[in-house]
Motif scaffolding. Structure first.
Motif, mmCIF file in Angstrom:
data_model
loop_
_atom_site.group_PDB
_atom_site.id
_atom_site.type_symbol
_atom_site.label_atom_id
_atom_site.label_comp_id
_atom_site.label_asym_id
_atom_site.label_seq_id
_atom_site.Cartn_x
_atom_site.Cartn_y
_atom_site.Cartn_z
ATOM 1 N N THR A 65 35.675 -146.182 -113.518
ATOM 2 C CA THR A 65 36.958 -146.206 -114.382
ATOM 3 C C THR A 65 38.439 -146.197 -114.473
ATOM 4 N N THR A 117 27.511 -143.281 -111.897
ATOM 5 C CA THR A 117 28.566 -143.677 -111.797
ATOM 6 C C THR A 117 28.756 -145.720 -111.507
ATOM 7 N N LYS A 119 25.758 -148.671 -118.403
ATOM 8 C CA LYS A 119 25.693 -147.112 -118.445
ATOM 9 C C LYS A 119 24.867 -147.000 -119.450
#
Ligand code: FMN
Length: 266
Positions: free
Chosen positions: A61, A91, A110
């Protein structure tokens, strides 16, 4: 006169984490190849239209925001805590950082891993989370390295807010009686006043869609529908069967949910 000796009610402790209770948020950012990355976070506060986010230095991120300074912040309601937990140990980084080795695995999608739906944003490139009743679009204005090197602080300006019409009151206000965050407190997820489950513990396959406490204020899309129904004096059994227990959408017909594709309630 000297102050009285304080009662010895406390002891000195060294908790490994100090999350006393902040809302769970889902951060969506854009990877270099244009796909979205989604990560749970809770180190968050807001002042005016500015957000401050605490981000781990070795996460995908932060890397994304340094290169492409736009994000969305979506607030899951309590029934969505299993979706958060499903991606808690994932991740977006293909090269797993040393500190996460053994515990985390890489996942390129995700949204799919969480069972959540990307929804196009208006003003920024990363998508919002469709199932979340409250969603923010934001532009990162500054990233400041943290003192220890383990984290950074991203300050972002909110450029658009999307709220499900059922949590909006008086035009521009979020109705706190209709809206509830998930609170992350010492690695446990809570609704307001109600524990949901433990970080790393068992996660139910499906949310319990049958439990509705009519005496409390609506806590989720699902509760909200039940609550509105009771206010209207309707037949709850009839309506509740149409509410998707996974995402709270009103289903049409007997098949899977049109929004999240979950099976109909038993
Ligand atoms: C409930 C919860 C809260 C979290 N809060 C934060 C946070 O505030 N900041 C952060 O950087 N990571 C936080 N994490 C950890 C990240 O979600 C995790 O490191 C994830 O692997 C990051 O994904 P990424 O590498 O794709 O960005 C939190 C995780 C959970 C489950």
């Amino acid at each position: 006169m000297a102050p009285a000796e304080p009662a010895r009610t406390h002891r000195v402790v060294r908790p490994p984490i100090l999350y006393a209770g902040t809302p769970v948020i889902l951060l969506s950012s854009l990877n270099g190849d244009g796909t979205p990355n989604l990560a749970p976070a809770s180190s968050y506060w807001a002042l005016g239209q500015m957000l401050a986010l605490g981000l781990e230095s070795d996460g995908q991120t932060l890397a994304n925001l340094q290169e492409r300074p736009q994000l969305t912040v979506s607030f899951p309601s309590p029934p969505l805590w299993p979706a958060v937990e499903r991606i808690a140990d994932l991740t977006g980084r293909a090269d797993i950082p040393a500190a996460k080795a053994g515990r985390y695995t890489h996942h390129a999608d995700k949204f799919a891993a969480a069972g959540l739906t990307p929804q196009a944003s208006d003003l920024v490139a990363p998508p919002r989370v469709a199932e979340c009743l409250l969603q923010l679009e934001a532009e990162v204005r500054r990233i400041t390295p943290g003192v220890t090197g383990e984290y950074a602080i991203a300050e972002a300006e909110v450029v658009r807010v999307h709220a499900d019409r059922r949590i909006v009151a008086d035009g521009d206000h979020i109705d706190p009686l209709a809206w509830q965050p998930i609170v992350y407190s010492f690695r446990h997820y809570f609704g307001i006043g109600e524990p949901l489950g433990a970080r790393g513990g068992a996660v139910p396959e499906r949310v319990d869609a049958t439990r509705v406490d009519a005496d409390r204020e609506p806590a989720s899309t699902f509760d909200l529908v039940a609550w509105e129904l009771e206010e209207a004096g309707g037949d709850s059994a009839c309506w509740l069967a149409s509410v998707c227990p996974e995402c709270g959408a009103m289903r049409e017909g007997d098949g899977p949910c049109q929004r999240c594709q979950a099976d109909p309630p038993a």
